[in-house]
Motif scaffolding. Structure first.
Motif, PDB file in Angstrom:
ATOM      1  N   LYS A   1     -10.829  15.811   7.936  1.00  0.00           N
ATOM      2  CA  LYS A   1      -9.305  16.688   7.394  1.00  0.00           C
ATOM      3  C   LYS A   1      -9.329  15.755   6.065  1.00  0.00           C
ATOM      4  CE  LYS A   1      -6.898  12.809   9.232  1.00  0.00           C
ATOM      5  NZ  LYS A   1      -5.449  11.796   9.504  1.00  0.00           N
ATOM      6  N   ALA A   2     -10.414  14.885   5.554  1.00  0.00           N
ATOM      7  CA  ALA A   2     -10.074  13.984   4.431  1.00  0.00           C
ATOM      8  C   ALA A   2     -10.547  15.776   3.595  1.00  0.00           C
ATOM      9  CB  ALA A   2     -10.673  12.341   4.726  1.00  0.00           C
ATOM     10  N   GLU A   3     -12.239  15.681   3.847  1.00  0.00           N
ATOM     11  CA  GLU A   3     -13.274  16.381   3.688  1.00  0.00           C
ATOM     12  C   GLU A   3     -11.920  17.971   2.787  1.00  0.00           C
ATOM     13  OE1 GLU A   3     -17.386  15.351   4.400  1.00  0.00           O
ATOM     14  OE2 GLU A   3     -16.217  16.507   6.502  1.00  0.00           O
ATOM     15  N   THR A   4     -11.653  17.800   3.667  1.00  0.00           N
ATOM     16  CA  THR A   4     -10.719  19.831   4.181  1.00  0.00           C
ATOM     17  C   THR A   4      -9.865  19.387   2.389  1.00  0.00           C
ATOM     18  OG1 THR A   4     -11.106  20.236   5.789  1.00  0.00           O
ATOM     19  CG2 THR A   4      -8.925  21.278   4.628  1.00  0.00           C
ATOM     20  N   ARG A   5      -9.088  18.288   2.325  1.00  0.00           N
ATOM     21  CA  ARG A   5      -8.294  18.444   1.672  1.00  0.00           C
ATOM     22  C   ARG A   5      -8.627  17.545   0.490  1.00  0.00           C
ATOM     23  NH1 ARG A   5      -4.718  13.399   0.108  1.00  0.00           N
ATOM     24  NH2 ARG A   5      -2.525  14.094  -0.477  1.00  0.00           N
ATOM     25  N   ALA A   6      -9.678  17.129   0.358  1.00  0.00           N
ATOM     26  CA  ALA A   6     -10.122  16.852  -1.051  1.00  0.00           C
ATOM     27  C   ALA A   6     -10.423  18.275  -2.231  1.00  0.00           C
ATOM     28  CB  ALA A   6     -11.989  16.208  -1.107  1.00  0.00           C
ATOM     29  N   VAL A   7     -11.457  19.694  -1.171  1.00  0.00           N
ATOM     30  CA  VAL A   7     -11.666  20.494  -2.034  1.00  0.00           C
ATOM     31  C   VAL A   7     -10.353  21.117  -2.156  1.00  0.00           C
ATOM     32  CG1 VAL A   7     -12.622  22.958  -1.227  1.00  0.00           C
ATOM     33  CG2 VAL A   7     -13.800  20.770  -0.976  1.00  0.00           C
ATOM     34  N   LEU A   8      -8.959  21.889  -0.984  1.00  0.00           N
ATOM     35  CA  LEU A   8      -7.665  22.527  -1.228  1.00  0.00           C
ATOM     36  C   LEU A   8      -7.420  22.113  -2.198  1.00  0.00           C
ATOM     37  CD1 LEU A   8      -7.761  23.815   3.087  1.00  0.00           C
ATOM     38  CD2 LEU A   8      -9.008  24.526   0.981  1.00  0.00           C
TER      39      LEU A   8
END
Length: 105
Positions: free
Chosen positions: A21-28
């Motif tokens: 979820k942290a990686e997804t948030r870092a991209v989106l």
């Protein structure tokens, strides 16, 4: 062109597969900030904001900030799978709303 397409598809499909979820948030998150910021700037340079609109933005901004804090709190409480399902559900709901708006308009 094909490589650019592949990269774009990877950005939008990989977050829902293997990213945390942290990686997804870092991209989106940066993408959304960039798109919304650019849209605001373009509208402002075209004179799209009347005084009434600026007043409404002034009212909406505190509500947006409070909602963002609630979202951050929820983000810290859910696991990766719950976060992924929530994002997909919101995207699905957004798509349904767009389809319904086309039928109403």
């Amino acid at each position: 062109v094909w490589r650019a397409y592949q990269r774009a598809m990877r950005v939008w499909s990989d977050p829902f597969r293997a990213w945390s979820k942290a990686e997804t948030r870092a991209v989106l998150h940066p993408f959304n900030i960039a798109v919304l910021g650019l849209t605001f700037i373009v509208f402002a340079t075209k004179g799209a904001y009347a005084w009434e609109v600026l007043q409404l933005i002034g009212v909406a901004l505190p509500v947006t900030m409070i909602s963002a804090q609630i979202g951050i709190s929820m983000f810290n409480r859910v696991n990766d799978n719950q976060s992924r399902r929530f994002i997909i559900a919101l995207m699905f709901l957004s798509g349904i709303i767009l389809i319904l708006r086309n039928f109403v308009a």
